[in-house]
Design an enzyme around this catalytic site. Structure first.
Site, PDB file in Angstrom:
ATOM      1  N   ASN A 158       0.672  -1.486   0.105  1.00 37.00           N
ATOM      2  CA  ASN A 158       0.044  -0.150  -0.006  1.00 37.00           C
ATOM      3  C   ASN A 158       0.829   1.333   0.154  1.00 37.00           C
ATOM      4  O   ASN A 158       0.660   2.403  -0.603  1.00 37.00           O
ATOM      5  CB  ASN A 158      -1.061   0.011   1.084  1.00 37.00           C
ATOM      6  CG  ASN A 158      -1.845   1.226   1.284  1.00 37.00           C
ATOM      7  OD1 ASN A 158      -2.754   1.484   0.462  1.00 37.00           O
ATOM      8  ND2 ASN A 158      -1.426   2.184   2.098  1.00 37.00           N
ATOM      9  N   ASP A 246      -0.494  -7.119   3.625  1.00 40.03           N
ATOM     10  CA  ASP A 246      -1.030  -6.025   4.548  1.00 40.03           C
ATOM     11  C   ASP A 246      -2.041  -5.113   4.122  1.00 40.03           C
ATOM     12  O   ASP A 246      -1.818  -4.690   2.912  1.00 40.03           O
ATOM     13  CB  ASP A 246       0.471  -5.438   5.045  1.00 40.03           C
ATOM     14  CG  ASP A 246       0.120  -4.310   6.092  1.00 40.03           C
ATOM     15  OD1 ASP A 246      -0.380  -4.745   7.243  1.00 40.03           O
ATOM     16  OD2 ASP A 246       0.456  -3.088   5.887  1.00 40.03           O
ATOM     17  N   GLU A 270      -5.168  -9.325   4.686  1.00 44.67           N
ATOM     18  CA  GLU A 270      -5.675  -8.527   5.786  1.00 44.67           C
ATOM     19  C   GLU A 270      -6.647  -7.372   5.618  1.00 44.67           C
ATOM     20  O   GLU A 270      -6.475  -6.243   5.456  1.00 44.67           O
ATOM     21  CB  GLU A 270      -4.362  -8.012   6.617  1.00 44.67           C
ATOM     22  CG  GLU A 270      -4.744  -7.471   8.042  1.00 44.67           C
ATOM     23  CD  GLU A 270      -4.134  -5.958   8.301  1.00 44.67           C
ATOM     24  OE1 GLU A 270      -4.094  -5.687   9.737  1.00 44.67           O
ATOM     25  OE2 GLU A 270      -3.631  -5.612   7.686  1.00 44.67           O
TER      26      GLU A 270
END
Length: 464
Positions: A158, A246, A270
């Site tokens: 990200n 993540d 996640e």
């Protein structure tokens, strides 16, 4: 296994059984899967990592916790435990982010700077990462593979951190988006982050860090297309078998889809949300190339076991909707809210989904022998679809319908409990595989049997 009995006798038996309970027995089917292996392959992803020996499938170990000891020794600590974990039945380990991050020797890795510095370049204040050197990491992966244990990398896509200031033509300001990695791979500038010429923003930003733009072809090439890019280097050179992605709320599910389709390997995201529908929607957005952590199950377990209301286990969870894509857990490095943990582990290790053991629970806080027993039960006995047989405030009974199958009885009250339940076994001796009860009852020809559970404990029954 099926045996007919006279209708009149059956009515009498049912009346007797109902008289033995305070509440009406429930038999709620929560999954239609009947295969003995709850994890089936699909055309878009590699689920072979979940097909460990035994009908119940594999068990993952989260091999770290937040703020593990600094100093570059963590990989060595983990390598020393591989043999014992293998003997216990662990089939995969999930490592923290392995590349150099902004805080160098102090970072847990979630602020990535150089995806190709595994602890062998002098940048961000150290050569090694918090966890060790590249040599030590490769040794850990090799040792795990020697024991047929797979290794999953924690992938942070990200955002990035640790770049230098530059003039950003898209914002008209100075931004920390000039990345000149010591590895000499995957240089980045303002055009590789949001906003840029391709798109202004994506699904989310995190912590004010520069938000990596996966819509940029150059970024796609370095992440999953190039043979020497991040994904393929991690898989083909470093030896990783799968990925934990993540903060997947920060970018589209198509990013994970493209990674898995181009790189391969097991994948779990996640997506931190207690809504089972949203979890399933995210799995579908990846074209079912990825599993997701079952946060819906996590929060229902917290309500049930810490709130003394086991009827909460009747609630919606990802494993009930999509068991082959649900990764269940009791705690992790970010959230550790369940107090009544042994009941929670007894739940996830007897129900559908791919269960995860948290390092601190296994190595420090809980009874390792009891966890090992539950891991063995999961791998060897827990298979097939699930029926919830009974639930009230302090009792919960469920049945797995595969071979050999189990009946699990959770009891959070302060006294012994007994209950008549319907099994899949006719006229067979059963026993409690946890050792918490020494009963060895014989199921009736109609498959009913009385089982028991000690105070604040659990029992798990199967054929002898």
């Amino acid at each position: 296994m099926k045996k007919l009995i006279m209708q009149g006798s059956k009515i009498l038996i049912l009346l007797f059984l109902l008289g033995c309970t305070d509440n009406e027995n429930l038999e709620v089917p929560v999954s239609d899967k009947t295969a003995t292996d709850p994890f089936e392959a699909n055309s878009n992803s590699d689920n072979s990592s979940q097909r460990a020996a035994g009908p119940g499938g594999g068990v993952m170990m989260q091999a770290f916790y937040w703020d593990v000891p600094a100093g570059g020794t963590w990989y060595d600590v983990l390598e020393s435990k591989i043999a014992d974990w293998d003997a216990a039945g662990i089939s995969a380990i999930w490592l923290p982010p392995v590349s150099k991050a902004m805080n160098g020797p102090y970072s847990m890795g979630y602020d990535p700077t150089d995806y190709f510095d595994f602890g062998d370049f002098n940048q961000n204040g150290s050569i090694e990462t918090r966890f060790g050197s590249k040599t030590e990491l490769l040794s850990l992966i090799n040792t795990a593979h020697n024991y047929d244990i797979e290794v999953y990398a924690d992938i942070v896509l990200n955002h990035n951190s640790g770049g230098d200031l530059e003039s950003n033509p898209f914002t008209g300001t100075q931004t920390y988006t000039d990345f000149n990695p010591a590895s000499g791979k995957f240089y980045r500038s303002a055009s590789d982050f949001h906003p840029n010429n391709y798109v202004y923003n994506d699904e989310g930003i995190f912590g004010g860090f520069p938000d990596l733009s996966h819509s940029v072809p150059y970024v796609q090439d370095w992440l999953w297309n190039r043979s020497d890019g991040v994904g393929k280097y991690y898989k083909n050179v470093m030896g990783f078998d799968g990925w934990r992605f993540d903060y997947v709320k920060g970018f589209g599910g198509w990013v994970v889809r493209e990674w898995v389709n181009n790189v391969g390997g097991f994948s779990v995201g996640e997506y931190w949300d207690g809504n089972a529908q949203k979890l399933q929607d995210w799995v579908n957005s990846t074209n079912r190339t990825s599993s997701a952590f079952d946060f819906a199950c996590y929060y229902k377990m917290e309500e049930a076991f810490d709130g003394n209301d086991l009827t909460k286990l009747n609630g919606d969870m990802l494993w009930k909707r999509d068991p082959e894509k649900a990764v269940t857990f009791v705690a992790n490095h970010d959230t550790d809210e369940i107090y009544n943990k042994l009941h929670a582990y007894a739940y996830i290790l007897t129900h559908e989904g791919y269960p995860t053991i948290f390092y601190s629970d296994y190595e420090e806080w809980l009874d390792k022998n009891k966890l090992n027993n539950l891991i063995w039960i999961h791998r060897n006995l827990s298979a097939g679809s699930t029926n919830i047989l009974y639930a009230d405030n302090d009792e919960y009974v469920a049945r797995r319908n595969g071979g050999p199958g189990i009946v699990v009885y959770l009891n959070t009250s302060n006294q012994w409990q007994e209950r008549w339940v319907e099994t899949n076994w006719s006229s067979q001796v059963i026993k409690d595989y946890t050792g918490n009860s020494n009963w060895e009852p014989t199921t009736q020809s109609g498959k009913w049997v009385k089982i028991q559970s000690p105070p604040n404990s659990y029992t798990i029954w199967s054929t002898k």
